[in-house]
Design a protein around this motif. Structure first.
Motif, PDB file in Angstrom:
ATOM      1  N   UNK A  19     -16.428   8.649   6.674  1.00 36.09           N
ATOM      2  CA  UNK A  19     -15.048   8.180   6.645  1.00 36.09           C
ATOM      3  C   UNK A  19     -14.931   6.818   5.977  1.00 36.09           C
ATOM      4  N   UNK A  20     -15.917   5.950   6.229  1.00 34.92           N
ATOM      5  CA  UNK A  20     -15.892   4.620   5.609  1.00 34.92           C
ATOM      6  C   UNK A  20     -16.074   4.719   4.095  1.00 34.92           C
ATOM      7  N   UNK A  21     -16.971   5.611   3.683  1.00 33.22           N
ATOM      8  CA  UNK A  21     -17.196   5.793   2.244  1.00 33.22           C
ATOM      9  C   UNK A  21     -15.942   6.333   1.577  1.00 33.22           C
ATOM     10  N   UNK A  22     -15.302   7.306   2.236  1.00 30.87           N
ATOM     11  CA  UNK A  22     -14.085   7.892   1.683  1.00 30.87           C
ATOM     12  C   UNK A  22     -12.977   6.840   1.593  1.00 30.87           C
ATOM     13  N   UNK A  23     -12.890   5.991   2.634  1.00 32.48           N
ATOM     14  CA  UNK A  23     -11.901   4.914   2.642  1.00 32.48           C
ATOM     15  C   UNK A  23     -12.131   3.955   1.485  1.00 32.48           C
ATOM     16  N   UNK A  24     -13.392   3.615   1.241  1.00 32.97           N
ATOM     17  CA  UNK A  24     -13.715   2.698   0.153  1.00 32.97           C
ATOM     18  C   UNK A  24     -13.380   3.288  -1.209  1.00 32.97           C
ATOM     19  N   UNK A  25     -13.656   4.581  -1.376  1.00 35.32           N
ATOM     20  CA  UNK A  25     -13.308   5.238  -2.639  1.00 35.32           C
ATOM     21  C   UNK A  25     -11.798   5.185  -2.868  1.00 35.32           C
ATOM     22  N   UNK A  26     -11.041   5.461  -1.798  1.00 32.65           N
ATOM     23  CA  UNK A  26      -9.580   5.439  -1.911  1.00 32.65           C
ATOM     24  C   UNK A  26      -9.083   4.038  -2.247  1.00 32.65           C
ATOM     25  N   UNK A  27      -9.642   3.027  -1.570  1.00 31.66           N
ATOM     26  CA  UNK A  27      -9.215   1.649  -1.821  1.00 31.66           C
ATOM     27  C   UNK A  27      -9.633   1.176  -3.209  1.00 31.66           C
ATOM     28  N   UNK A  28     -10.760   1.668  -3.701  1.00 33.80           N
ATOM     29  CA  UNK A  28     -11.159   1.345  -5.082  1.00 33.80           C
ATOM     30  C   UNK A  28     -10.102   1.831  -6.064  1.00 33.80           C
ATOM     31  N   UNK A  29      -9.634   3.061  -5.837  1.00 37.70           N
ATOM     32  CA  UNK A  29      -8.601   3.609  -6.709  1.00 37.70           C
ATOM     33  C   UNK A  29      -7.295   2.843  -6.606  1.00 37.70           C
ATOM     34  N   UNK A  30      -6.900   2.502  -5.392  1.00 33.12           N
ATOM     35  CA  UNK A  30      -5.664   1.747  -5.194  1.00 33.12           C
ATOM     36  C   UNK A  30      -5.759   0.352  -5.803  1.00 33.12           C
ATOM     37  N   UNK A  31      -6.949  -0.251  -5.724  1.00 35.60           N
ATOM     38  CA  UNK A  31      -7.142  -1.590  -6.294  1.00 35.60           C
ATOM     39  C   UNK A  31      -7.052  -1.562  -7.814  1.00 35.60           C
ATOM     40  N   UNK A  32      -7.555  -0.498  -8.416  1.00 36.19           N
ATOM     41  CA  UNK A  32      -7.443  -0.343  -9.869  1.00 36.19           C
ATOM     42  C   UNK A  32      -5.971  -0.208 -10.264  1.00 36.19           C
ATOM     43  N   UNK A 267     -14.712  -5.683   0.007  1.00 32.66           N
ATOM     44  CA  UNK A 267     -14.301  -5.930  -1.373  1.00 32.66           C
ATOM     45  C   UNK A 267     -13.014  -6.762  -1.354  1.00 32.66           C
ATOM     46  N   UNK A 268     -13.000  -7.875  -2.024  1.00 36.40           N
ATOM     47  CA  UNK A 268     -11.849  -8.776  -1.983  1.00 36.40           C
ATOM     48  C   UNK A 268     -10.594  -8.125  -2.551  1.00 36.40           C
ATOM     49  N   UNK A 269     -10.759  -7.207  -3.504  1.00 34.36           N
ATOM     50  CA  UNK A 269      -9.598  -6.499  -4.050  1.00 34.36           C
ATOM     51  C   UNK A 269      -8.956  -5.603  -2.997  1.00 34.36           C
ATOM     52  N   UNK A 270      -9.766  -5.070  -2.095  1.00 36.22           N
ATOM     53  CA  UNK A 270      -9.231  -4.251  -1.008  1.00 36.22           C
ATOM     54  C   UNK A 270      -8.377  -5.107  -0.077  1.00 36.22           C
ATOM     55  N   UNK A 271      -8.871  -6.307   0.226  1.00 37.58           N
ATOM     56  CA  UNK A 271      -8.130  -7.215   1.093  1.00 37.58           C
ATOM     57  C   UNK A 271      -6.768  -7.532   0.485  1.00 37.58           C
ATOM     58  N   UNK A 272      -6.742  -7.829  -0.804  1.00 36.16           N
ATOM     59  CA  UNK A 272      -5.490  -8.193  -1.446  1.00 36.16           C
ATOM     60  C   UNK A 272      -4.564  -6.990  -1.631  1.00 36.16           C
ATOM     61  N   UNK A 273      -5.120  -5.798  -1.674  1.00 38.61           N
ATOM     62  CA  UNK A 273      -4.269  -4.606  -1.679  1.00 38.61           C
ATOM     63  C   UNK A 273      -3.458  -4.551  -0.387  1.00 38.61           C
ATOM     64  N   UNK A 274      -4.114  -4.797   0.745  1.00 34.13           N
ATOM     65  CA  UNK A 274      -3.414  -4.784   2.021  1.00 34.13           C
ATOM     66  C   UNK A 274      -2.360  -5.900   2.089  1.00 34.13           C
ATOM     67  N   UNK A 275      -2.700  -7.079   1.575  1.00 35.65           N
ATOM     68  CA  UNK A 275      -1.750  -8.185   1.611  1.00 35.65           C
ATOM     69  C   UNK A 275      -0.508  -7.871   0.778  1.00 35.65           C
TER      70      UNK A 275
END
Length: 294
Positions: A19-32, A267-275
């Protein structure tokens, strides 16, 4: 008997699951996508964004500095008390960010020194029962039972005094890191009164409260009444979100502070996606206690 002093050691105990890996993949896409469409508009909106951490191990210090540096590009740092006042009085005129830390790990001393480089004053929420405890057995038990974490050193009262001299604030996280929602009313009344008394005596004042575990279902209306009756002027969750101006002055006991949890290894980009998403979806209706817990 060994205290953990790097996050790398902690991660070995909790390998990344599917689940964590899947979450990271999703957040990578959202960050892009964020980089493609731009998120500066959302980051530049007037609001108060609370972030909180638990630890800054040796191998996380560079990440904290990197996060603060990036936050400073779009935000002004406020102390916890200043942030609460801005929200209550409806004087949010620019993007602000406020840092806090829960549980009172000793490695927060180094975190405070890094925060000071950016003139960022934090609020450290502590459990008085574990402050200054040097018994490895008792600390190991507390970490396992209350925090689901390996044994780490905790701050002493002299460490906490040092934080205050550096300009930081101290808040309550209950005496022993309890789940308020399943605690008997009389026990929680004693807990709140005792922590308020201890913090007032040791630190000179006790303004702010953050309940352990932090989800809405870990708290209730009875708990809210007890917190404010004890003398605290704010109550914080660990639910994502940010705060914008209301169309009226708020009572202190109405405000239910939302704070985003941050692990510096992320990943700092993930953090800023949430912000950015917090800013995009911000509204006043979910920042009040009764609305937030429906």
């Amino acid at each position: 008997m060994k205290y953990f002093d790097t996050y790398k050691e902690v991660k070995k105990l909790k390998p990344e699951g599917f689940r964590s890996k899947l979450r990271n993949y999703a957040l990578n896409g959202l960050s892009i996508w964020d980089k493609f469409k731009g998120i500066e508009l959302e980051l530049n909106k007037p609001r108060v964004q609370f972030l909180y951490i638990h630890h800054v191990f040796k191998d996380e210090e560079i990440a904290l500095e990197r996060l603060l540096k990036k936050l400073s590009l779009n935000h002004e740092f406020l102390s916890y008390s200043e942030s609460v006042t801005k929200i209550i009085e409806g004087k949010i005129d620019k993007p602000y960010v406020c840092i806090s830390s829960d549980d009172g790990f000793k490695n927060n001393i180094n975190a405070a020194e890094i925060l000071n480089r950016y003139n960022a004053k934090a609020c450290f929420f502590i459990n008085p029962s574990i402050v200054g405890n040097t018994s490895f057995h008792e600390i190991e038990k507390h970490c396992k039972k209350r925090l689901n974490f390996p044994p780490v050193e905790f701050m002493s009262w002299s460490d906490i005094e040092k934080l205050q001299k550096m300009g930081h604030e101290i808040g309550s996280h209950t005496m022993e890191h309890i789940n308020v929602a399943v605690t008997e009313k009389s026990i929680f009344i004693d807990d709140c009164n005792k922590t308020f008394e201890i913090l007032t005596k040791q630190c000179g004042e006790a303004k702010h409260f953050a309940f352990p575990y932090g989800r809405f279902f870990h708290f209730n209306e009875i708990g809210r009444e007890i917190v404010f009756n004890s003398g605290f002027i704010s109550c914080a969750t660990a639910e994502r979100g940010c705060h914008i101006n209301h169309d009226r002055l708020l009572l202190e006991e109405e405000l239910f502070i939302r704070r985003d949890h941050v692990i510096l290894d992320w990943n700092i980009d993930h953090i800023f996606h949430f912000l950015a998403n917090n800013s995009k979806t911000a509204n006043t209706s979910n920042n009040l206690f009764k609305t937030s817990t429906k």
